[in-house]
Design a protein around this motif. Structure first.
Motif, PDB file in Angstrom:
ATOM      1  N   ASP A 152     -13.680  35.602  59.498  1.00 27.12           N
ATOM      2  CA  ASP A 152     -13.592  35.407  60.944  1.00 27.12           C
ATOM      3  C   ASP A 152     -13.593  36.768  61.636  1.00 27.12           C
ATOM      4  N   VAL A 153     -14.735  37.133  62.199  1.00 29.09           N
ATOM      5  CA  VAL A 153     -14.873  38.442  62.831  1.00 29.09           C
ATOM      6  C   VAL A 153     -13.942  38.570  64.029  1.00 29.09           C
ATOM      7  N   ASN A 154     -13.833  37.511  64.830  1.00 31.55           N
ATOM      8  CA  ASN A 154     -12.978  37.579  66.018  1.00 31.55           C
ATOM      9  C   ASN A 154     -11.511  37.762  65.644  1.00 31.55           C
ATOM     10  N   ALA A 155     -11.074  37.100  64.573  1.00 30.71           N
ATOM     11  CA  ALA A 155      -9.689  37.261  64.130  1.00 30.71           C
ATOM     12  C   ALA A 155      -9.437  38.677  63.628  1.00 30.71           C
ATOM     13  N   ILE A 156     -10.405  39.231  62.905  1.00 31.63           N
ATOM     14  CA  ILE A 156     -10.269  40.608  62.421  1.00 31.63           C
ATOM     15  C   ILE A 156     -10.256  41.592  63.582  1.00 31.63           C
ATOM     16  N   LEU A 157     -11.096  41.342  64.582  1.00 34.23           N
ATOM     17  CA  LEU A 157     -11.109  42.211  65.760  1.00 34.23           C
ATOM     18  C   LEU A 157      -9.786  42.137  66.515  1.00 34.23           C
ATOM     19  N   SER A 158      -9.153  40.967  66.510  1.00 33.69           N
ATOM     20  CA  SER A 158      -7.842  40.839  67.151  1.00 33.69           C
ATOM     21  C   SER A 158      -6.820  41.736  66.459  1.00 33.69           C
ATOM     22  N   ASP A 159      -6.916  41.820  65.129  1.00 33.52           N
ATOM     23  CA  ASP A 159      -6.041  42.733  64.396  1.00 33.52           C
ATOM     24  C   ASP A 159      -6.349  44.191  64.750  1.00 33.52           C
ATOM     25  N   ILE A 160      -7.638  44.519  64.809  1.00 30.58           N
ATOM     26  CA  ILE A 160      -8.057  45.905  65.049  1.00 30.58           C
ATOM     27  C   ILE A 160      -7.685  46.361  66.452  1.00 30.58           C
ATOM     28  N   GLU A 161      -7.771  45.471  67.435  1.00 31.92           N
ATOM     29  CA  GLU A 161      -7.473  45.844  68.821  1.00 31.92           C
ATOM     30  C   GLU A 161      -6.019  46.244  69.014  1.00 31.92           C
ATOM     31  N   LYS A 162      -5.164  45.862  68.098  1.00 28.93           N
ATOM     32  CA  LYS A 162      -3.753  46.237  68.172  1.00 28.93           C
ATOM     33  C   LYS A 162      -3.494  47.624  67.591  1.00 28.93           C
ATOM     34  N   MET A 163      -4.513  48.209  66.959  1.00 28.61           N
ATOM     35  CA  MET A 163      -4.338  49.505  66.302  1.00 28.61           C
ATOM     36  C   MET A 163      -4.638  50.644  67.264  1.00 28.61           C
ATOM     37  N   ASP A 164      -3.969  51.758  67.067  1.00 29.19           N
ATOM     38  CA  ASP A 164      -4.164  52.959  67.877  1.00 29.19           C
ATOM     39  C   ASP A 164      -4.971  53.966  67.070  1.00 29.19           C
ATOM     40  N   PHE A 165      -6.160  54.308  67.547  1.00 26.50           N
ATOM     41  CA  PHE A 165      -7.054  55.197  66.803  1.00 26.50           C
ATOM     42  C   PHE A 165      -7.063  56.619  67.352  1.00 26.50           C
ATOM     43  N   TRP A 166      -6.022  56.996  68.102  1.00 26.31           N
ATOM     44  CA  TRP A 166      -5.981  58.364  68.592  1.00 26.31           C
ATOM     45  C   TRP A 166      -5.651  59.327  67.452  1.00 26.31           C
ATOM     46  N   PRO A 167      -6.384  60.438  67.334  1.00 28.93           N
ATOM     47  CA  PRO A 167      -6.020  61.443  66.321  1.00 28.93           C
ATOM     48  C   PRO A 167      -4.674  62.078  66.666  1.00 28.93           C
ATOM     49  N   CYS A 168      -3.975  62.534  65.666  1.00 31.79           N
ATOM     50  CA  CYS A 168      -2.673  63.168  65.876  1.00 31.79           C
ATOM     51  C   CYS A 168      -2.580  64.401  64.990  1.00 31.79           C
ATOM     52  N   LEU A 169      -2.042  65.472  65.539  1.00 33.14           N
ATOM     53  CA  LEU A 169      -1.957  66.721  64.786  1.00 33.14           C
ATOM     54  C   LEU A 169      -0.869  66.697  63.724  1.00 33.14           C
ATOM     55  N   SER A 170      -0.011  65.683  63.735  1.00 36.35           N
ATOM     56  CA  SER A 170       1.094  65.651  62.791  1.00 36.35           C
ATOM     57  C   SER A 170       0.695  65.141  61.415  1.00 36.35           C
ATOM     58  N   ASN A 171      -0.529  64.579  61.267  1.00 32.57           N
ATOM     59  CA  ASN A 171      -0.989  64.156  59.950  1.00 32.57           C
ATOM     60  C   ASN A 171      -2.506  64.272  59.887  1.00 32.57           C
ATOM     61  N   GLU A 172      -3.084  63.853  58.769  1.00 32.13           N
ATOM     62  CA  GLU A 172      -4.517  64.044  58.561  1.00 32.13           C
ATOM     63  C   GLU A 172      -5.357  62.853  59.003  1.00 32.13           C
ATOM     64  N   LYS A 173      -4.740  61.812  59.518  1.00 31.39           N
ATOM     65  CA  LYS A 173      -5.503  60.657  59.981  1.00 31.39           C
ATOM     66  C   LYS A 173      -6.474  61.084  61.080  1.00 31.39           C
ATOM     67  N   LEU A 174      -7.741  60.791  60.868  1.00 31.82           N
ATOM     68  CA  LEU A 174      -8.795  61.037  61.859  1.00 31.82           C
ATOM     69  C   LEU A 174      -8.896  62.496  62.274  1.00 31.82           C
ATOM     70  N   TYR A 175      -8.502  63.433  61.383  1.00 30.37           N
ATOM     71  CA  TYR A 175      -8.557  64.828  61.825  1.00 30.37           C
ATOM     72  C   TYR A 175      -9.984  65.303  62.037  1.00 30.37           C
ATOM     73  N   ASP A 176     -10.969  64.633  61.439  1.00 35.64           N
ATOM     74  CA  ASP A 176     -12.359  65.000  61.707  1.00 35.64           C
ATOM     75  C   ASP A 176     -12.724  64.795  63.170  1.00 35.64           C
ATOM     76  N   TRP A 177     -12.041  63.884  63.836  1.00 43.22           N
ATOM     77  CA  TRP A 177     -12.414  63.465  65.183  1.00 43.22           C
ATOM     78  C   TRP A 177     -11.511  64.066  66.251  1.00 43.22           C
ATOM     79  N   ARG A 178     -10.903  65.193  65.952  1.00 44.54           N
ATOM     80  CA  ARG A 178     -10.087  65.877  66.959  1.00 44.54           C
ATOM     81  C   ARG A 178     -11.000  66.687  67.867  1.00 44.54           C
ATOM     82  N   ILE A 179     -11.287  66.156  69.014  1.00 39.37           N
ATOM     83  CA  ILE A 179     -12.251  66.757  69.929  1.00 39.37           C
ATOM     84  C   ILE A 179     -11.483  67.457  71.046  1.00 39.37           C
ATOM     85  N   SER A 180     -11.697  68.762  71.193  1.00 42.88           N
ATOM     86  CA  SER A 180     -10.967  69.507  72.214  1.00 42.88           C
ATOM     87  C   SER A 180     -11.722  69.563  73.529  1.00 42.88           C
TER      88      SER A 180
END
Length: 419
Positions: A301-329
């Motif tokens: 169920d794509v819509n159900a999976i998207l409902s899960d994803i929409e609750k996630m925060d995809f902002w990069p953070c300097l305190s860990n390595e999550k999404l560090y490739d996408w740290r755009i200044s």
């Protein structure tokens, strides 16, 4: 300790951002007075911000024109102005027969992203004139044959199977560069099936099942390590956890004679892939991207999976390595990377060109190279389409030939694109 780790990493030189800039980095970028997201979240296309969508510049025709670094200063040339909630890369992962392609297409349609085609050897072996180099395989001796997936399924212990996997990695690497170029020049997100990072599961399985040797594994590891320096990892990985028995059943359902009768599936090949995913690749992904694992279903169920994803925060953070490739200044920085992925494809692909003298069986023997060259010259078209002097005048060749920028770049990267 964390700061030392940042400084020691060759990939993070551009990401060592002063702590005073963190607030600027983690807030929406201002472009023409409008809040733009760098990598904030993923949502259904119906939930996207209509104002941001309406103000996005038109996609830049990167396959026909070169993008210059100064262009981001021109009206409509900004890179960040093209970004919206779904300017992200999503990788769909799983065993063969897990339904990745079907799900990826549905996910791309629901989010208005671009479904990146799977890397395949048609791109490698079919020349632009339509001639398929693999047509020579039945008449070539084993050492001179062109390896691909069909040859692997038929003869898994063919001496060129290790080379086949290395070339498959190069294809996935090229396709991922193309995906990055598409994202930066259009702002449209990418849905891809596997990435150069997850390709490792197949080399692991080939070695464990005895289909290739340790020399090929070492050469593959060097190529992988050398080439992934500048690639940006995906934001999100969706892994479809499929039981091996179910994957086998789905493979048989496809009713491909080469797959049904292949000795590959009678071995522990799928089991080795599954173990490599769960013990190595998924944990590695989880260090740098967000990973979601869903149990296999005939219709996810794509819509159900998207409902899960929409609750996630995809902002990069300097305190860990999550999404560090996408740290755009700023816009200038990301535009420089846009130039890299759009115009410097040969430089990036050259990182896969390593000496293979110590990799037994990787290179073709002089006899094999000679028969390949003679056969190609005698039966294949000698000119790249549009360059045939018997059909075009010098004026047409110089000034009126159709501009196929991306195809011309690929001409120098793969054997099928060499005149």
């Amino acid at each position: 300790m964390a700061s030392i780790k940042l400084l020691l990493s060759s990939r993070l030189a551009r990401m060592v951002i002063p702590r005073t800039n963190e607030n600027k980095l983690l807030t929406r970028l201002q472009v023409n007075g409008i809040n733009r997201v760098s990598t904030a979240g993923i949502c259904h296309k119906d939930n996207m911000d209509p104002v941001v969508k309406s103000l996005k510049p038109k996609p830049f025709p990167y396959k026909e024109k070169r993008y210059r670094s100064y262009m981001y200063l021109l009206p409509g040339g900004s890179t960040v102005a093209r970004f919206d909630e779904n300017t992200v890369i999503v990788s769909i992962e799983g065993l063969p027969g897990s339904g990745k392609t079907k799900f990826a297409k549905k996910f791309a349609e629901a989010t208005d992203m671009y479904h990146q085609p799977k890397a395949n050897f048609d791109f490698y072996y079919i020349r632009p004139d339509g001639f398929d180099l693999r047509r020579f395989n039945p008449i070539f001796f084993e050492e001179a044959q062109y390896p691909d997936i069909d040859l692997f399924l038929e003869k898994p212990k063919h001496p060129k199977i290790g080379r086949m996997q290395c070339e498959m990695y190069r294809l996935k690497y090229f396709f991922y560069i193309e995906a990055m170029a598409h994202l930066f020049n259009t702002g449209q997100g990418i849905v891809t099936e596997r990435t150069p990072w997850s390709d490792q599961v197949f080399m692991d399985a080939l070695v464990k099942c005895g289909f290739t040797n340790k020399d090929h594994e070492r050469f593959y590891a060097r190529m992988r390590h050398n080439s992934q320096v500048k690639l940006w990892r995906p934001h999100l990985v969706i892994y479809i956890d499929t039981p091996i028995e179910t994957a086998m059943k789905n493979i048989k359902k496809r009713n491909n004679p080469r797959e049904v009768n292949s000795p590959v599936w009678k071995s522990d090949f799928l089991k080795c892939i599954d173990e490599s995913y769960k013990n190595k690749i998924i944990p590695e992904y989880d260090e740098h991207a967000y990973v979601l694992v869903y149990p296999y279903k005939d219709e996810l169920d794509v819509n159900a999976i998207l409902s899960d994803i929409e609750k996630m925060d995809f902002w990069p953070c300097l305190s860990n390595e999550k999404l560090y490739d996408w740290r755009i200044s700023d816009d200038g920085e990301v535009s420089e990377w846009r130039v890299t992925f759009t115009n410097e494809i040969e430089t990036l692909m050259a990182k896969c060109n390593l000496p293979s003298w110590d990799c037994e069986g990787y290179d073709y023997s002089p006899e094999a190279e000679q028969i390949q060259m003679q056969s190609e010259r005698s039966l294949a078209t000698p000119y790249w389409p549009g360059f045939d002097p018997d059909r075009y005048s010098m004026w047409e060749l110089a000034f009126k030939r159709e501009n196929k920028y991306w195809a011309d770049r690929a001409m120098n990267l793969f054997p099928a694109y060499s005149p």
